[in-house]
Design a protein around this motif. Structure first.
Motif, PDB file in Angstrom:
ATOM      1  N   UNK A  28       0.810  -1.214   0.000  1.00  0.00           N
ATOM      2  CA  UNK A  28       0.000   0.000   0.000  1.00  0.00           C
ATOM      3  C   UNK A  28       0.841   1.260   0.000  1.00  0.00           C
ATOM      4  N   UNK A  29       2.134   1.114   0.065  1.00  0.00           N
ATOM      5  CA  UNK A  29       2.988   2.295   0.114  1.00  0.00           C
ATOM      6  C   UNK A  29       3.390   2.735  -1.290  1.00  0.00           C
ATOM      7  N   UNK A  30       3.812   3.973  -1.368  1.00  0.00           N
ATOM      8  CA  UNK A  30       4.327   4.490  -2.627  1.00  0.00           C
ATOM      9  C   UNK A  30       5.747   3.969  -2.776  1.00  0.00           C
ATOM     10  N   UNK A  31       6.019   3.361  -3.896  1.00  0.00           N
ATOM     11  CA  UNK A  31       7.351   2.800  -4.109  1.00  0.00           C
ATOM     12  C   UNK A  31       8.292   3.895  -4.583  1.00  0.00           C
ATOM     13  N   UNK A  32       9.397   4.037  -3.882  1.00  0.00           N
ATOM     14  CA  UNK A  32      10.390   5.046  -4.252  1.00  0.00           C
ATOM     15  C   UNK A  32      11.305   4.478  -5.332  1.00  0.00           C
ATOM     16  N   UNK A  33      11.818   5.354  -6.155  1.00  0.00           N
ATOM     17  CA  UNK A  33      12.658   4.935  -7.272  1.00  0.00           C
ATOM     18  C   UNK A  33      14.116   5.259  -7.003  1.00  0.00           C
ATOM     19  N   UNK A  34      14.957   4.718  -7.810  1.00  0.00           N
ATOM     20  CA  UNK A  34      16.379   5.022  -7.746  1.00  0.00           C
ATOM     21  C   UNK A  34      17.077   4.273  -6.632  1.00  0.00           C
ATOM     22  N   UNK A  35      18.368   4.498  -6.573  1.00  0.00           N
ATOM     23  CA  UNK A  35      19.203   3.854  -5.571  1.00  0.00           C
ATOM     24  C   UNK A  35      19.783   4.934  -4.672  1.00  0.00           C
ATOM     25  N   UNK A  36      19.908   4.622  -3.393  1.00  0.00           N
ATOM     26  CA  UNK A  36      20.503   5.578  -2.459  1.00  0.00           C
ATOM     27  C   UNK A  36      21.915   5.916  -2.936  1.00  0.00           C
ATOM     28  N   UNK A  58      20.422  -5.973   2.207  1.00  0.00           N
ATOM     29  CA  UNK A  58      20.064  -6.609   0.925  1.00  0.00           C
ATOM     30  C   UNK A  58      19.772  -5.553  -0.136  1.00  0.00           C
ATOM     31  N   UNK A  59      19.932  -5.914  -1.402  1.00  0.00           N
ATOM     32  CA  UNK A  59      19.674  -4.946  -2.468  1.00  0.00           C
ATOM     33  C   UNK A  59      18.216  -4.497  -2.492  1.00  0.00           C
ATOM     34  N   UNK A  60      18.011  -3.309  -2.983  1.00  0.00           N
ATOM     35  CA  UNK A  60      16.691  -2.695  -3.182  1.00  0.00           C
ATOM     36  C   UNK A  60      15.941  -2.428  -1.875  1.00  0.00           C
ATOM     37  N   UNK A  61      16.658  -2.342  -0.746  1.00  0.00           N
ATOM     38  CA  UNK A  61      16.020  -1.951   0.513  1.00  0.00           C
ATOM     39  C   UNK A  61      15.951  -0.431   0.572  1.00  0.00           C
ATOM     40  N   UNK A  62      17.012   0.247   0.166  1.00  0.00           N
ATOM     41  CA  UNK A  62      17.053   1.707   0.198  1.00  0.00           C
ATOM     42  C   UNK A  62      16.873   2.267  -1.205  1.00  0.00           C
ATOM     43  N   UNK A  63      16.087   3.349  -1.296  1.00  0.00           N
ATOM     44  CA  UNK A  63      15.876   4.052  -2.561  1.00  0.00           C
ATOM     45  C   UNK A  63      16.559   5.413  -2.469  1.00  0.00           C
ATOM     46  N   UNK A  64      16.495   6.174  -3.550  1.00  0.00           N
ATOM     47  CA  UNK A  64      17.146   7.485  -3.592  1.00  0.00           C
ATOM     48  C   UNK A  64      16.615   8.404  -2.490  1.00  0.00           C
ATOM     49  N   UNK A  65      15.338   8.313  -2.162  1.00  0.00           N
ATOM     50  CA  UNK A  65      14.774   9.153  -1.106  1.00  0.00           C
ATOM     51  C   UNK A  65      15.371   8.859   0.263  1.00  0.00           C
ATOM     52  N   UNK A  66      15.849   7.658   0.470  1.00  0.00           N
ATOM     53  CA  UNK A  66      16.437   7.286   1.750  1.00  0.00           C
ATOM     54  C   UNK A  66      17.819   7.904   1.954  1.00  0.00           C
ATOM     55  N   UNK A  67      18.361   8.492   0.913  1.00  0.00           N
ATOM     56  CA  UNK A  67      19.678   9.123   0.998  1.00  0.00           C
ATOM     57  C   UNK A  67      19.721  10.167   2.098  1.00  0.00           C
ATOM     58  N   UNK A  68      18.641  10.904   2.283  1.00  0.00           N
ATOM     59  CA  UNK A  68      18.645  11.998   3.249  1.00  0.00           C
ATOM     60  C   UNK A  68      18.698  11.480   4.688  1.00  0.00           C
ATOM     61  N   UNK A  69      17.955  10.408   4.973  1.00  0.00           N
ATOM     62  CA  UNK A  69      18.007   9.820   6.315  1.00  0.00           C
ATOM     63  C   UNK A  69      19.346   9.128   6.516  1.00  0.00           C
ATOM     64  N   UNK A  70      19.840   8.452   5.479  1.00  0.00           N
ATOM     65  CA  UNK A  70      21.162   7.835   5.567  1.00  0.00           C
ATOM     66  C   UNK A  70      22.240   8.886   5.817  1.00  0.00           C
ATOM     67  N   UNK A  71      22.112  10.051   5.173  1.00  0.00           N
ATOM     68  CA  UNK A  71      23.085  11.127   5.361  1.00  0.00           C
ATOM     69  C   UNK A  71      23.052  11.649   6.794  1.00  0.00           C
ATOM     70  N   UNK A  72      21.859  11.817   7.347  1.00  0.00           N
ATOM     71  CA  UNK A  72      21.742  12.284   8.730  1.00  0.00           C
ATOM     72  C   UNK A  72      22.346  11.260   9.688  1.00  0.00           C
ATOM     73  N   UNK A  73      22.090   9.978   9.453  1.00  0.00           N
ATOM     74  CA  UNK A  73      22.679   8.926  10.283  1.00  0.00           C
ATOM     75  C   UNK A  73      24.201   8.954  10.179  1.00  0.00           C
TER      76      UNK A  73
END
Length: 162
Positions: A28-36, A58-73
């Motif tokens: 039910x979620x919006x699927x994010x595109x791209x790779x982190x 594992x591959x395809x767990x993080x998308x490009x949108x997750x880059x921002x949370x990964x950067x903060x971490x």
């Protein structure tokens, strides 16, 4: 107030688990595109942290949108590392005199603890805590059948005219 009970797993994680309950998996979620990706403005320590996290999941767990949370971490980890080095210095003073002339704990201690709290919070959201890793199961490899190879590679039967 949020929903009661444990948080529902991501659909991708349910698929990796192999869907043991055989219930339909609703994505039910919006699927994010791209790779982190690793932003270039981050210091080397933070960039290395993102690379380690990406390679560890594992591959395809993080998308490009997750880059921002990964950067903060990763930045929290880099600042935590800097505070750790400052505290590890043999000349580190645990108690210092502050601007008002009274004694207080060294600010590096507060920095270390606050960044650890940020990493714990963001790590939970990124699936980096031990419980999240324990719940993550990759699908088992299918055992090879003794009949594999009897039919051609592309699924067609071998030619009888040969």
């Amino acid at each position: 107030m949020g929903a009661r009970g444990p948080r529902k797993k991501l659909a991708q994680i349910d698929k990796l688990d192999g869907n043991p309950s055989n219930r339909p998996i609703f994505n039910a979620q919006v699927e994010a595109f791209g790779e982190a990706f690793v932003p270039e403005h981050l210091p080397d320590d933070a960039r290395g942290c993102i690379e380690v996290v990406k390679r560890s999941m594992p591959p395809k767990i993080y998308a490009a949108l997750d880059t921002f949370v990964l950067s903060a971490f990763a930045m929290a980890w880099a600042v935590h590392k800097r505070a750790s080095h400052a505290i590890a210095d043999p000349e580190f003073e645990w108690i210092v005199v502050n601007g008002q002339g009274s004694q207080s704990p060294n600010p590096w201690l507060r920095t270390l603890n606050s960044q650890a709290a940020v990493m714990a919070s963001l790590g939970d959201r990124l699936g980096l805590n031990p419980k999240a890793r324990a719940d993550l199961k990759l699908p088992a490899a299918k055992p090879q059948s003794k009949f594999d190879g009897l039919i051609g590679q592309n699924g067609s039967s071998p030619s009888l005219n040969a």
